[in-house]
Design a protein around this motif. Structure first.
Motif, PDB file in Angstrom:
ATOM      1  N   PHE A  41       0.791  -1.217   0.000  1.00 40.86           N
ATOM      2  CA  PHE A  41       0.000   0.000   0.000  1.00 40.86           C
ATOM      3  C   PHE A  41       0.832   1.281   0.000  1.00 40.86           C
ATOM      4  N   THR A  42       2.065   1.218   0.446  1.00 40.05           N
ATOM      5  CA  THR A  42       2.892   2.418   0.608  1.00 40.05           C
ATOM      6  C   THR A  42       3.012   3.260  -0.664  1.00 40.05           C
ATOM      7  N   PRO A  43       3.358   2.693  -1.824  1.00 40.78           N
ATOM      8  CA  PRO A  43       3.465   3.522  -3.031  1.00 40.78           C
ATOM      9  C   PRO A  43       2.116   4.098  -3.470  1.00 40.78           C
ATOM     10  N   ILE A  44       1.026   3.402  -3.182  1.00 38.70           N
ATOM     11  CA  ILE A  44      -0.308   3.896  -3.539  1.00 38.70           C
ATOM     12  C   ILE A  44      -0.645   5.130  -2.714  1.00 38.70           C
ATOM     13  N   LEU A  45      -0.376   5.061  -1.420  1.00 36.54           N
ATOM     14  CA  LEU A  45      -0.648   6.203  -0.553  1.00 36.54           C
ATOM     15  C   LEU A  45       0.215   7.402  -0.930  1.00 36.54           C
ATOM     16  N   VAL A 212      -9.322   0.033  -7.329  1.00 36.96           N
ATOM     17  CA  VAL A 212      -8.030   0.345  -7.937  1.00 36.96           C
ATOM     18  C   VAL A 212      -7.132  -0.885  -7.882  1.00 36.96           C
ATOM     19  N   ARG A 213      -6.438  -1.156  -8.969  1.00 38.89           N
ATOM     20  CA  ARG A 213      -5.536  -2.308  -9.054  1.00 38.89           C
ATOM     21  C   ARG A 213      -4.109  -1.871  -8.708  1.00 38.89           C
ATOM     22  N   THR A 214      -3.406  -2.671  -7.933  1.00 38.34           N
ATOM     23  CA  THR A 214      -2.051  -2.296  -7.499  1.00 38.34           C
ATOM     24  C   THR A 214      -1.094  -2.137  -8.672  1.00 38.34           C
ATOM     25  N   SER A 215      -1.343  -2.839  -9.768  1.00 40.91           N
ATOM     26  CA  SER A 215      -0.427  -2.788 -10.903  1.00 40.91           C
ATOM     27  C   SER A 215      -0.608  -1.547 -11.768  1.00 40.91           C
ATOM     28  N   LYS A 216      -1.761  -0.855 -11.660  1.00 39.94           N
ATOM     29  CA  LYS A 216      -2.033   0.319 -12.503  1.00 39.94           C
ATOM     30  C   LYS A 216      -2.578   1.483 -11.674  1.00 39.94           C
ATOM     31  N   PHE A 217      -2.144   1.580 -10.440  1.00 34.60           N
ATOM     32  CA  PHE A 217      -2.787   2.514  -9.523  1.00 34.60           C
ATOM     33  C   PHE A 217      -2.575   3.981  -9.896  1.00 34.60           C
ATOM     34  N   LYS A 218      -1.470   4.320 -10.544  1.00 39.29           N
ATOM     35  CA  LYS A 218      -1.208   5.731 -10.851  1.00 39.29           C
ATOM     36  C   LYS A 218      -2.267   6.298 -11.790  1.00 39.29           C
ATOM     37  N   ASP A 219      -2.525   5.634 -12.888  1.00 33.30           N
ATOM     38  CA  ASP A 219      -3.528   6.112 -13.841  1.00 33.30           C
ATOM     39  C   ASP A 219      -4.932   6.069 -13.237  1.00 33.30           C
ATOM     40  N   GLU A 220      -5.227   5.022 -12.477  1.00 25.93           N
ATOM     41  CA  GLU A 220      -6.571   4.862 -11.923  1.00 25.93           C
ATOM     42  C   GLU A 220      -6.864   5.887 -10.833  1.00 25.93           C
ATOM     43  N   LEU A 221      -5.886   6.176  -9.987  1.00 26.74           N
ATOM     44  CA  LEU A 221      -6.077   7.197  -8.955  1.00 26.74           C
ATOM     45  C   LEU A 221      -6.198   8.582  -9.580  1.00 26.74           C
ATOM     46  N   SER A 222      -5.377   8.856 -10.606  1.00 29.87           N
ATOM     47  CA  SER A 222      -5.433  10.146 -11.283  1.00 29.87           C
ATOM     48  C   SER A 222      -6.810  10.378 -11.901  1.00 29.87           C
ATOM     49  N   ARG A 223      -7.328   9.370 -12.556  1.00 33.07           N
ATOM     50  CA  ARG A 223      -8.652   9.478 -13.196  1.00 33.07           C
ATOM     51  C   ARG A 223      -9.752   9.666 -12.156  1.00 33.07           C
ATOM     52  N   PHE A 224      -9.649   8.948 -11.062  1.00 34.58           N
ATOM     53  CA  PHE A 224     -10.631   9.068  -9.976  1.00 34.58           C
ATOM     54  C   PHE A 224     -10.675  10.494  -9.431  1.00 34.58           C
ATOM     55  N   LEU A 225      -9.518  11.092  -9.197  1.00 33.88           N
ATOM     56  CA  LEU A 225      -9.491  12.454  -8.667  1.00 33.88           C
ATOM     57  C   LEU A 225      -9.936  13.477  -9.715  1.00 33.88           C
ATOM     58  N   GLN A 226      -9.680  13.208 -10.971  1.00 29.08           N
ATOM     59  CA  GLN A 226     -10.198  14.097 -12.018  1.00 29.08           C
ATOM     60  C   GLN A 226     -11.721  14.144 -11.975  1.00 29.08           C
ATOM     61  N   LEU A 227     -12.336  13.001 -11.740  1.00 28.64           N
ATOM     62  CA  LEU A 227     -13.799  12.962 -11.645  1.00 28.64           C
ATOM     63  C   LEU A 227     -14.289  13.681 -10.394  1.00 28.64           C
TER      64      LEU A 227
END
Length: 503
Positions: A41-45, A212-227
């Protein structure tokens, strides 16, 4: 409640139709994270905090387990498996001592409130909101915690489910010197602890607003916050649309147990072939609708499957009670462990969707099935036979024996590595993929994707016939968390009337 003199209303936002005195463009936000044990979880946070900073939001990181140490419960820090186990034990004991399954959420709320500025008002504490602060609660393990946080923070609370396969979680724990058998034990305990006050991460995870998937979290988190921050040009993926259709279909169900919905989408993902839900079939095809001829279970006043289970147990006990009278006390245990579904009258949602295809002459071969709940073993055999290529689901279904009975025909992502799934190796290229859903969850679909129907600001996509430029640093949350009660909002309205009269 006094409003801040420095308000984001002064910054032009042409993509938002209107901001009024009832809106809080600089409102606090609360994000809860559901992380199954063994998730890296550390890199995701770290990435999530970096993204929030782009929107001028300060991150307030709150680890729920920190509360346990302050209460005096014994916690260990090494080795890794002992660190995890001690926190599981302490959290369970704390909840049991307090007789509250949502205790850890209440502790997190208390930690949030203590970080605000307080003023004495009529001998009570008056809490002021902190502008542009995002509270990150790490991590939630019980459905009751999520329920309490939603009651307190309303639409300003978002639950983020972090998905990692079982193999990935095992590898993470083993890499931190956890014996494999101990790692498996911790993962299983975390998913669904038998103790009533234990961790129920599996039941908590499917309540998420975004997956969110651990392998693609950067794009998925970015898109979530854009929404969240009003980007009007982000639209649903095929998977998000399909799962939303499935959840919409589930709302038709009147079943006494649970509502389940499913939909079939053609190869390529463009065409909706059919939808289905779990309910009682009617003569002539399809399921019952409300009306005078409605013969669903709620009209009969009982669940036929439960009734048949009771009959089976009663028959068993009548035969052995004479030689073992005390077995009478075990009746509840037998009913709980007798996991059968064969005697229900309802057609399952997946089968209803397949039968709908048959009625209209649409082939399901090669189609994708979206279902709100993991298919049971009965539906799985028909999914395979119908030629379905891929299945997406959100909610687990522990009674399903699909994995055991159809190991040669299906590949469940939860039990495999992401890399192997992505590569579609020869080992499972001819199998049906059962994938955990990733993306915006159906419960926030309208809020985040609709231009005008959600519980947030109405958005615009063009100005003078052209797209509208926007910057992260001036963006505001689509759905703001209002710190006032309805009585306080009435006072704001009355003040507006008085000011209008004076003008």
């Amino acid at each position: 409640m006094a409003r801040s003199k420095t308000t984001s209303k002064r910054v032009p936002r042409p993509y938002i139709k209107d901001l009024t005195e009832f809106d809080y463009p600089d409102s606090e936000l609360v994000f809860g994270f559901v992380c199954p044990t063994g998730t890296d979880f550390t890199p995701i946070l770290k990435e999530f905090k970096r993204l929030l900073k782009q929107y001028r939001y300060t991150s307030d990181e709150i680890h729920l387990s920190d509360y346990l140490g302050r209460l005096g419960y014994k916690l260990k820090n090494t080795p890794e498996w002992s660190r995890i186990e001690s926190r599981m034990d302490a959290a369970r004991q704390a909840c049991e001592d307090a007789k509250r399954k949502d205790l850890m959420a209440i502790a997190a709320v208390n930690a949030v409130s203590k970080k605000r500025d307080f003023e004495a008002l009529n001998k009570r504490v008056n809490t002021k909101p902190r502008e542009r602060v995002a509270h990150l609660l790490i991590s939630l393990k019980r459905p009751e915690e999520v329920s309490t946080l939603r009651k307190i923070y309303g639409p300003g609370f978002y639950l983020i489910g972090i998905f990692a396969t079982e193999e990935e979680r095992l590898a993470y724990l083993i890499g931190r010197n956890t014996p494999k058998n101990k790692a498996s034990e911790l993962i299983e305990r975390d998913q669904n602890e038998e103790h009533p006050y234990g961790q129920k991460t599996r039941k908590t995870f499917h309540l998420s607003d975004v997956f969110v998937r651990t392998s693609k979290f950067k794009d998925e988190l970015s898109r979530f916050l854009q929404l969240i921050f009003c980007n009007p040009y982000v639209t649903p993926t095929q998977e998000e649309r399909g799962m939303f259709f499935a959840y919409a279909a589930s709302m038709r169900s009147a079943q006494l147990g649970r509502q389940v919905g499913a939909c079939l989408v053609s190869t390529g993902g463009e065409d909706l072939l059919s939808i289905g839900c779990n309910d009682v079939p009617k003569v002539g095809g399809g399921l019952y609708w409300p009306g005078k001829n409605d013969r669903r279970d709620h009209r009969l006043k009982y669940d036929t499957n439960d009734a048949e289970i009771d009959k089976i147990i009663e028959s068993m006990f009548e035969r052995i009670e004479q030689s073992w009278p005390s077995i009478h006390d075990l009746r509840p245990f037998f009913k709980e462990t007798l996991d059968i579904t064969e005697f229900g009258r309802a057609v399952h949602a997946e089968m209803d969707a397949l039968l709908s295809c048959a009625r209209i002459g649409a082939s399901p071969r090669g189609a994708t099935l979206y279902t709100t709940t993991f298919p049971c073993h009965n539906c799985t055999r028909h999914i395979i036979a119908a030629g379905i290529k891929t299945v997406y689901y959100i909610e687990p279904y522990v009674k399903s024996r699909a994995k055991t009975l159809h190991a040669d025909e299906i590949c469940i992502e939860e039990s495999s590595t992401t890399a192997r799934i992505s590569a579609r190796s020869t080992a499972h290229a001819d199998k049906v993929d059962f994938n955990s859903f990733v993306g915006i969850g159906p419960r926030r679909f309208v809020d985040l994707f609709s231009m005008s129907l959600g519980d947030g600001y109405e958005l615009e996509r063009k100005l003078d016939g052209k797209t509208i430029s926007r910057e992260a640093k001036t963006a505001i949350p689509r759905v703001s968390m209002r710190p006032t009660s309805y009585l306080q909002r009435e006072m704001i309205a009355a003040h507006q009337i008085d000011r209008t009269k004076k003008e």
